[in-house]
Write an enzyme that holds these catalytic residues in place. Sequence first.
Site, mmCIF file in Angstrom:
data_model
loop_
_atom_site.group_PDB
_atom_site.id
_atom_site.type_symbol
_atom_site.label_atom_id
_atom_site.label_comp_id
_atom_site.label_asym_id
_atom_site.label_seq_id
_atom_site.Cartn_x
_atom_site.Cartn_y
_atom_site.Cartn_z
ATOM 1 N N HIS A 136 -4.007 5.621 3.633
ATOM 2 C CA HIS A 136 -4.701 4.483 3.050
ATOM 3 C C HIS A 136 -4.100 3.178 3.557
ATOM 4 C CE1 HIS A 136 -5.745 1.704 -0.346
ATOM 5 N NE2 HIS A 136 -6.807 2.480 -0.492
ATOM 6 N N ASP A 143 0.842 -1.191 0.000
ATOM 7 C CA ASP A 143 0.000 0.000 0.000
ATOM 8 C C ASP A 143 0.879 1.245 0.000
ATOM 9 O OD1 ASP A 143 -2.393 1.727 0.600
ATOM 10 O OD2 ASP A 143 -3.281 -0.226 1.055
ATOM 11 N N SER A 200 -11.150 -1.181 -1.796
ATOM 12 C CA SER A 200 -9.942 -1.156 -0.964
ATOM 13 C C SER A 200 -10.255 -1.536 0.475
ATOM 14 C CB SER A 200 -9.311 0.241 -0.964
ATOM 15 O OG SER A 200 -8.449 0.420 -2.042
#
Length: 508
Positions: free
Chosen positions: A220, A182, A449
């Site tokens: 994220h 990520d 996601s």
Amino acid sequence: MDNKKLTPTKLVLPVMFAFAGLFGCSQDNELAEPSSQLSQSATSAVTGATNSKISFRSKHYIVLSTGEKLPAGLANNLAAANGQVTSLMTEAGVATVYSDDPAFAAKAGKIAGVRSVVRDLNIQWFNPEDEKIITLEDFGTPPASGDNDRYFDLQWGHAAIKASEAWNTGVRGEGVRVAVLDSGFDLDHPDLAPNIDMAASKNFVVGEQLGYALPGVGSHGSHTAGTIAAADNGIGIIGVAPQAKLILVKVLRDSGSGAFSWIMDGIIHATNQGADVINMSIGAALPRNGKFLDDNGTPDDPSDDFIVSDTKATQELLVALSRVTSYATKNGVTVIASAGNEANDGNVDKSLVHLPSGSTGVISISATAPRGWALNPYSTFMDHLASYSNYGTSDVHFAAPGGDYQYPGNEIVTIGGVRQYAYVFDYVFSAGSNLAPGTASYYWSVGTSMAAPHATGVAALIISKNGGSMNPAQVLAKLRESADDLGKPGRDPQYGYGRVNAFRAVTN
């Protein structure tokens, strides 16, 4: 906390107001925009979405060998062709090279044992400004909260997949190593730090560090890692597999962009570090016709000269990534990725190929969500296919909670001491980063996601139940037999084989 029991009813609303003033948590944040004013911004806020900003990476190349392994002496031969090797993925038959020689590709293509030479890609995988729907910040470290980590009430996804019931059987991910590929991570987040294997974690992004460094609350990578394996430590949230170890692999810039080759490097690294599962909440929709932007041009120039057509590049990039994912699965790694957020029907529209979810051996996850869960947490249907989720019979293996913004009302609700518009609670809540040491941050986000980490957590529980090691084909079979078969019987375009079920996965 390892032996505590959570009853299903404690997943939601067990102490709605009891801890509101006990933890020094700032609950005075502004409410999100009413849903009637949010439709456009919410659509752009879906994370893990593919992005049209795909360009060839200037002077960077991916070299594929004719066989599964790179030929002996290739590095020297590439140097003789004016190439500087940046990575040798010997096990997968892939190398990455930098060269400022315009004729490099032609020269390297003539080397014995070389199948093809294509340009690397730069991709804007997500916009971190879009994903910050609404945030919460934690000031101070409270004592353990018994059965209820402070924000566990907000994690409706755990209720949907029956995570607490799985934990009550004694299976919590112990002995399993999960790699998260990520953007940057909050390395000292109190919910993540206890489970991070720093020695095995690695950064592949040039010019950045493993830790998330953009100002404001976001990250994220922290969000996805938190859903998978946030520690059950009485602080904030709990991961689906709270005793699994996290191998954090940074393959995207904090700004959300990254090179195609970094992802391949990350998969090889995670495999060689003994990961049992790899989670990739990332996605790029490559045009099958091979039309790309060229970053040698000027992005603001609308002329056709800025478009490069290279169908072979698409084909060879598919081969390269599939070689790497195949290497992972052959070495015992279950690879899971988000299906993408274009609401694309893969049964009809075949103009794009979604990566990495479409690569060999990768388990692709679509997203589900409730609509107005906060108004009736005990009985709201939580398995609507998310409005943005990609779907298609061959494009989706399973579904998992990803959140959505479809609930139309503007009611204001309080869940676990947090006051917000009801539609916000339909998003997925997990860890973030605000760059302040010792300060835990959290935020809501939406996307496939967010769905993939729920499925990855279930895979970790399955492997843990099996003693900490399991063939990916066996993991896939167990996910299939334990999933809740929603939609049409069998594999269907929306849910694949079904929405993952943690409890059934460890008890069937």
